[in-house]
Design an enzyme around this catalytic site. Sequence first.
Site, PDB file in Angstrom:
ATOM      1  N   GLY A  46      36.411  -2.028  68.887  1.00  0.00           N
ATOM      2  CA  GLY A  46      35.751  -3.048  69.691  1.00  0.00           C
ATOM      3  C   GLY A  46      36.710  -3.619  70.712  1.00  0.00           C
ATOM      4  O   GLY A  46      37.925  -3.628  70.496  1.00  0.00           O
ATOM      5  N   GLN A  51      39.988  -9.272  76.965  1.00  0.00           N
ATOM      6  CA  GLN A  51      41.199  -8.619  76.459  1.00  0.00           C
ATOM      7  C   GLN A  51      41.842  -7.714  77.511  1.00  0.00           C
ATOM      8  O   GLN A  51      43.007  -7.342  77.361  1.00  0.00           O
ATOM      9  CB  GLN A  51      40.893  -7.813  75.201  1.00  0.00           C
ATOM     10  N   CYS A  94      43.031  -6.635  65.429  1.00  0.00           N
ATOM     11  CA  CYS A  94      42.678  -6.918  66.816  1.00  0.00           C
ATOM     12  C   CYS A  94      43.669  -6.227  67.741  1.00  0.00           C
ATOM     13  O   CYS A  94      44.882  -6.265  67.496  1.00  0.00           O
ATOM     14  CB  CYS A  94      42.705  -8.427  67.042  1.00  0.00           C
ATOM     15  N   LEU A  95      43.159  -5.623  68.799  1.00  0.00           N
ATOM     16  CA  LEU A  95      44.039  -4.954  69.757  1.00  0.00           C
ATOM     17  C   LEU A  95      44.946  -5.950  70.475  1.00  0.00           C
ATOM     18  O   LEU A  95      45.998  -5.569  70.982  1.00  0.00           O
ATOM     19  CB  LEU A  95      43.213  -4.151  70.771  1.00  0.00           C
ATOM     20  N   HIS A 136      33.245 -10.592  65.859  1.00  0.00           N
ATOM     21  CA  HIS A 136      34.653 -10.640  66.273  1.00  0.00           C
ATOM     22  C   HIS A 136      34.754 -10.622  67.798  1.00  0.00           C
ATOM     23  O   HIS A 136      35.487 -11.418  68.397  1.00  0.00           O
ATOM     24  CB  HIS A 136      35.379  -9.433  65.658  1.00  0.00           C
ATOM     25  N   GLU A 137      34.009  -9.705  68.438  1.00  0.00           N
ATOM     26  CA  GLU A 137      34.095  -9.582  69.899  1.00  0.00           C
ATOM     27  C   GLU A 137      33.446 -10.755  70.616  1.00  0.00           C
ATOM     28  O   GLU A 137      33.958 -11.214  71.640  1.00  0.00           O
ATOM     29  CB  GLU A 137      33.486  -8.247  70.353  1.00  0.00           C
ATOM     30  N   HIS A 140      35.829 -13.498  70.885  1.00  0.00           N
ATOM     31  CA  HIS A 140      36.744 -13.345  72.028  1.00  0.00           C
ATOM     32  C   HIS A 140      36.146 -13.957  73.294  1.00  0.00           C
ATOM     33  O   HIS A 140      36.855 -14.593  74.074  1.00  0.00           O
ATOM     34  CB  HIS A 140      37.043 -11.867  72.305  1.00  0.00           C
TER      35      HIS A 140
END
Length: 172
Positions: A46, A51, A94-95, A136-137, A140
Site C-alpha cells: 500500500g 508518501q 510502513c514504507l 492504514h493508507e 496517511h
Amino acid sequence: MSTRPILIIPEPKLRTLSEPVGKIDSEVRKLVEDMFDTMYEAPGIGLAAIQVGEQKRVITIDIAREGEGKQPVALINPEIIAESEETSFYKEGCLSIPDYYEDVERPARITVRFQDVEGAVREVEADGLFATCVQHEIDHLNGVLFIDHLSKLKRDRVVKKFTKMARREAVL
C-alpha cells in the site's frame, strides 16, 4: 511510468492533511501509475500519495500474495463510511518507517467509498488484510502514522531512532 522517492519519518509532510482530488485527469492517472511503480519496487502492499510528496487523497493497494497475479486497486478520495465493532490485529509496517513492524488493532471490517481512476464512485466492503491496508493508507491521508496507534513509549522510541538517522544522513 516511473518511481518516486518515498518520504521517511520524521519528514513533516507525512503529518499533513491531504487535499481531496477535484478532477480526475491525466495528471492524477500518472500519479497513480507512478505510485504503483514505486510501491511494487519498494516492495510494499500500500502507498498513499503523501508518501511520495503529493498532498492528494489518493492511495494504491495490492495485497496479492507472491505467485499470484497483480491485483492493483487505486482509491481516490477514499472515506470509511462504516466499520465493525469487532477488531482484529495485524502486524503492520510502513514504507515511510522502514524495517519496523508492530501489531496494530483496527476494526475488522469496513465499508469504504471512493472514486476509481475513471471517476466512478464505488463502495466496497473489506475485511482481513485489505481492510487493514485501506485503514492504514487512509490514516496517511489524515497525517496519521501506524505508530500513532502504539503506546507513547514505543512511538517515541521509533521517532527518536529515525530522527537520529535523518540527522546522520544530513551530515553526510
